[in-house]
Design a protein around this motif. Sequence first.
Motif, PDB file in Angstrom:
ATOM      1  N   LEU A 209      -1.683   5.808   0.598  1.00  0.00           N
ATOM      2  CA  LEU A 209      -0.397   5.297   0.700  1.00  0.00           C
ATOM      3  C   LEU A 209      -0.073   4.059   1.659  1.00  0.00           C
ATOM      4  O   LEU A 209      -0.952   3.890   3.259  1.00  0.00           O
ATOM      5  CB  LEU A 209       0.528   6.764   1.819  1.00  0.00           C
ATOM      6  CG  LEU A 209       0.894   7.810  -0.154  1.00  0.00           C
ATOM      7  CD1 LEU A 209      -0.463   8.479   0.736  1.00  0.00           C
ATOM      8  CD2 LEU A 209       1.742   9.153   1.725  1.00  0.00           C
ATOM      9  N   HIS A 210       0.746   3.051   1.107  1.00  0.00           N
ATOM     10  CA  HIS A 210       1.123   2.230   2.776  1.00  0.00           C
ATOM     11  C   HIS A 210       2.657   2.718   3.359  1.00  0.00           C
ATOM     12  O   HIS A 210       3.351   2.508   2.601  1.00  0.00           O
ATOM     13  CB  HIS A 210       1.679   0.878   1.494  1.00  0.00           C
ATOM     14  CG  HIS A 210       1.266   0.138   2.423  1.00  0.00           C
ATOM     15  ND1 HIS A 210       1.478  -1.652   1.928  1.00  0.00           N
ATOM     16  CD2 HIS A 210       0.906  -0.819   4.287  1.00  0.00           C
ATOM     17  CE1 HIS A 210       1.675  -2.536   2.662  1.00  0.00           C
ATOM     18  NE2 HIS A 210       1.858  -1.661   4.228  1.00  0.00           N
ATOM     19  N   ASN A 211       2.456   2.798   4.669  1.00  0.00           N
ATOM     20  CA  ASN A 211       3.603   2.901   5.537  1.00  0.00           C
ATOM     21  C   ASN A 211       4.238   4.047   4.474  1.00  0.00           C
ATOM     22  O   ASN A 211       5.551   4.257   4.308  1.00  0.00           O
ATOM     23  CB  ASN A 211       4.351   1.644   5.246  1.00  0.00           C
ATOM     24  CG  ASN A 211       3.922   0.623   6.096  1.00  0.00           C
ATOM     25  OD1 ASN A 211       3.488   0.840   6.795  1.00  0.00           O
ATOM     26  ND2 ASN A 211       4.372  -0.546   5.866  1.00  0.00           N
ATOM     27  N   GLY A 212       4.012   5.725   4.606  1.00  0.00           N
ATOM     28  CA  GLY A 212       3.862   6.614   4.170  1.00  0.00           C
ATOM     29  C   GLY A 212       4.962   6.567   2.223  1.00  0.00           C
ATOM     30  O   GLY A 212       5.075   6.951   1.880  1.00  0.00           O
ATOM     31  N   VAL A 213       3.930   5.394   1.840  1.00  0.00           N
ATOM     32  CA  VAL A 213       4.924   5.443   0.576  1.00  0.00           C
ATOM     33  C   VAL A 213       2.959   5.102   0.014  1.00  0.00           C
ATOM     34  O   VAL A 213       2.675   4.159  -0.633  1.00  0.00           O
ATOM     35  CB  VAL A 213       5.994   3.816  -0.064  1.00  0.00           C
ATOM     36  CG1 VAL A 213       5.751   3.706  -1.594  1.00  0.00           C
ATOM     37  CG2 VAL A 213       6.712   3.782   1.089  1.00  0.00           C
ATOM     38  N   LEU A 214       3.443   6.248  -2.191  1.00  0.00           N
ATOM     39  CA  LEU A 214       2.629   5.716  -2.074  1.00  0.00           C
ATOM     40  C   LEU A 214       1.998   4.731  -3.430  1.00  0.00           C
ATOM     41  O   LEU A 214       3.015   4.021  -3.966  1.00  0.00           O
ATOM     42  CB  LEU A 214       2.429   6.926  -3.771  1.00  0.00           C
ATOM     43  CG  LEU A 214       1.912   7.367  -4.572  1.00  0.00           C
ATOM     44  CD1 LEU A 214       0.228   7.999  -4.400  1.00  0.00           C
ATOM     45  CD2 LEU A 214       2.257   8.153  -5.777  1.00  0.00           C
ATOM     46  N   VAL A 215       1.120   4.068  -3.347  1.00  0.00           N
ATOM     47  CA  VAL A 215       1.212   2.810  -4.056  1.00  0.00           C
ATOM     48  C   VAL A 215      -0.407   3.101  -4.927  1.00  0.00           C
ATOM     49  O   VAL A 215      -0.843   1.768  -5.423  1.00  0.00           O
ATOM     50  CB  VAL A 215       0.678   1.693  -2.467  1.00  0.00           C
ATOM     51  CG1 VAL A 215       1.499   1.769  -2.031  1.00  0.00           C
ATOM     52  CG2 VAL A 215      -0.492   2.492  -1.542  1.00  0.00           C
ATOM     53  N   GLN A 216      -2.049   3.662  -4.519  1.00  0.00           N
ATOM     54  CA  GLN A 216      -2.409   4.374  -5.190  1.00  0.00           C
ATOM     55  C   GLN A 216      -2.807   5.659  -5.820  1.00  0.00           C
ATOM     56  O   GLN A 216      -2.448   5.802  -4.430  1.00  0.00           O
ATOM     57  CB  GLN A 216      -3.883   3.512  -4.916  1.00  0.00           C
ATOM     58  CG  GLN A 216      -3.474   1.708  -4.767  1.00  0.00           C
ATOM     59  CD  GLN A 216      -3.457   0.536  -5.458  1.00  0.00           C
ATOM     60  OE1 GLN A 216      -3.735   1.782  -6.887  1.00  0.00           O
ATOM     61  NE2 GLN A 216      -3.275  -0.032  -5.715  1.00  0.00           N
ATOM     62  N   HIS A 217      -2.215   6.030  -7.314  1.00  0.00           N
ATOM     63  CA  HIS A 217      -2.684   7.356  -7.493  1.00  0.00           C
ATOM     64  C   HIS A 217      -3.410   7.687  -7.905  1.00  0.00           C
ATOM     65  O   HIS A 217      -3.537   7.783  -9.392  1.00  0.00           O
ATOM     66  CB  HIS A 217      -1.167   7.268  -8.394  1.00  0.00           C
ATOM     67  CG  HIS A 217      -0.501   8.705  -8.653  1.00  0.00           C
ATOM     68  ND1 HIS A 217       0.467   9.345  -9.867  1.00  0.00           N
ATOM     69  CD2 HIS A 217      -0.838   9.901  -7.798  1.00  0.00           C
ATOM     70  CE1 HIS A 217       0.469  10.873  -9.546  1.00  0.00           C
ATOM     71  NE2 HIS A 217      -0.587  10.711  -8.501  1.00  0.00           N
ATOM     72  N   HIS A 218      -4.029   8.312  -7.185  1.00  0.00           N
ATOM     73  CA  HIS A 218      -4.843   8.842  -8.002  1.00  0.00           C
ATOM     74  C   HIS A 218      -6.567   7.454  -9.346  1.00  0.00           C
ATOM     75  O   HIS A 218      -6.892   7.908 -10.490  1.00  0.00           O
ATOM     76  CB  HIS A 218      -5.908  10.366  -8.550  1.00  0.00           C
ATOM     77  CG  HIS A 218      -6.912  10.446  -9.203  1.00  0.00           C
ATOM     78  ND1 HIS A 218      -7.821  11.373  -8.331  1.00  0.00           N
ATOM     79  CD2 HIS A 218      -7.452  11.332  -9.985  1.00  0.00           C
ATOM     80  CE1 HIS A 218      -8.710  11.625  -8.894  1.00  0.00           C
ATOM     81  NE2 HIS A 218      -8.468  11.326  -9.673  1.00  0.00           N
ATOM     82  N   VAL A 219      -6.330   6.546  -8.780  1.00  0.00           N
ATOM     83  CA  VAL A 219      -6.919   5.456  -9.901  1.00  0.00           C
ATOM     84  C   VAL A 219      -8.240   5.043  -9.889  1.00  0.00           C
ATOM     85  O   VAL A 219      -9.597   5.475  -8.832  1.00  0.00           O
ATOM     86  CB  VAL A 219      -6.657   3.788  -9.200  1.00  0.00           C
ATOM     87  CG1 VAL A 219      -5.232   4.032  -9.457  1.00  0.00           C
ATOM     88  CG2 VAL A 219      -6.807   3.339  -7.846  1.00  0.00           C
ATOM     89  N   ALA A 220      -9.151   5.101 -11.245  1.00  0.00           N
ATOM     90  CA  ALA A 220     -10.343   4.963 -11.351  1.00  0.00           C
ATOM     91  C   ALA A 220     -10.781   3.608 -11.217  1.00  0.00           C
ATOM     92  O   ALA A 220     -10.301   2.489 -11.657  1.00  0.00           O
ATOM     93  CB  ALA A 220     -11.090   6.053 -12.370  1.00  0.00           C
ATOM     94  N   LEU A 221     -11.954   3.049 -10.605  1.00  0.00           N
ATOM     95  CA  LEU A 221     -12.135   1.993  -9.434  1.00  0.00           C
ATOM     96  C   LEU A 221     -13.266   1.874 -11.683  1.00  0.00           C
ATOM     97  O   LEU A 221     -13.871   2.227 -11.182  1.00  0.00           O
ATOM     98  CB  LEU A 221     -12.714   1.647  -8.376  1.00  0.00           C
ATOM     99  CG  LEU A 221     -11.722   1.546  -7.289  1.00  0.00           C
ATOM    100  CD1 LEU A 221     -11.236   2.905  -7.230  1.00  0.00           C
ATOM    101  CD2 LEU A 221     -12.898   1.092  -6.348  1.00  0.00           C
ATOM    102  N   GLN A 222     -13.726   0.432 -11.679  1.00  0.00           N
ATOM    103  CA  GLN A 222     -14.135  -0.343 -12.535  1.00  0.00           C
ATOM    104  C   GLN A 222     -15.835  -0.881 -11.838  1.00  0.00           C
ATOM    105  O   GLN A 222     -16.244  -1.215 -12.658  1.00  0.00           O
ATOM    106  CB  GLN A 222     -13.900  -0.969 -12.747  1.00  0.00           C
ATOM    107  CG  GLN A 222     -12.164  -1.002 -13.592  1.00  0.00           C
ATOM    108  CD  GLN A 222     -11.170  -2.094 -14.009  1.00  0.00           C
ATOM    109  OE1 GLN A 222     -10.978  -2.808 -14.149  1.00  0.00           O
ATOM    110  NE2 GLN A 222      -9.431  -1.837 -13.786  1.00  0.00           N
TER     111      GLN A 222
END
Length: 278
Positions: A209-222
Amino acid sequence: MTGSMMIARTAVAWIGFPAMVSATAQHQAPPPPDPKDTEVWAPEPARVAPGSPAAAPSDAIVLFGGQDLREWVSTASPGQPASWTVKDGVFTVRAGSGNIQTRRLFTDYQIHLEWRVPASATGSGQGKGNSGLFLASTGIDSGYEIQILDCADNRTYANGQAASIYKQHIPLANACAAAGEWQTYDVLWTAPRFASDGALLSPAYVTALHNGVLVQHHVALQGESVYAGKPSYRQHGAAPIKLQDHGDPVSFRNIWVRPIATAASLTRPGQAARPTSP
């Protein structure tokens, strides 16, 4: 109809009645479930006093509380104290001194971090207020990076703007505040798992969350963040958290982390599902 015939028919009816009752009983609905059968009373979650905008939760490890950088070391000179500037409850990148990372190692965790690009920041694109939060540092300049950058009114490539998983995942929104304002990152990090031979068993995952806003939602990294080429994994275990010296005087405050225990580690065999008496 004779009396004997009536008696006989009545007898037959009574003989058949128990069978009818039995068949009806077999088709009756089972009793409703008892709600108590699905109540779990132990183990109970540990009590954690929540934090506030100026204080960490009671079970958090405070990585910077406004006084000093005792929890941080230089990556350029392993084991040496971090040499960024500390003043008025804030610490700031000292350009050219190199990245800094935590003394402690972490696996899965929740982190809260506040950062600020100076109001006087100039430049454009990747050259305006650039730094990075590396969720696991695997070397002086390597690891898994969430970008820190002034993107309130500063366009750059989408997978390199603030709150991106650098060169991998574009943020779901641009939640940047203006330069000169404090901003927050709240991140859940699940470290990758490797087999004994180095093979990847499960990738790293990030929710942010950035400033309370969801910006990455359980993303899998490569894999680890790279400036050029494709990301990839290399085996590692618990790792420090790192902040990047990219040459810009980005400031930080109020940083804390809560290591996350797995559900299995909270299970204590032999405990009853609920107490014998409420």
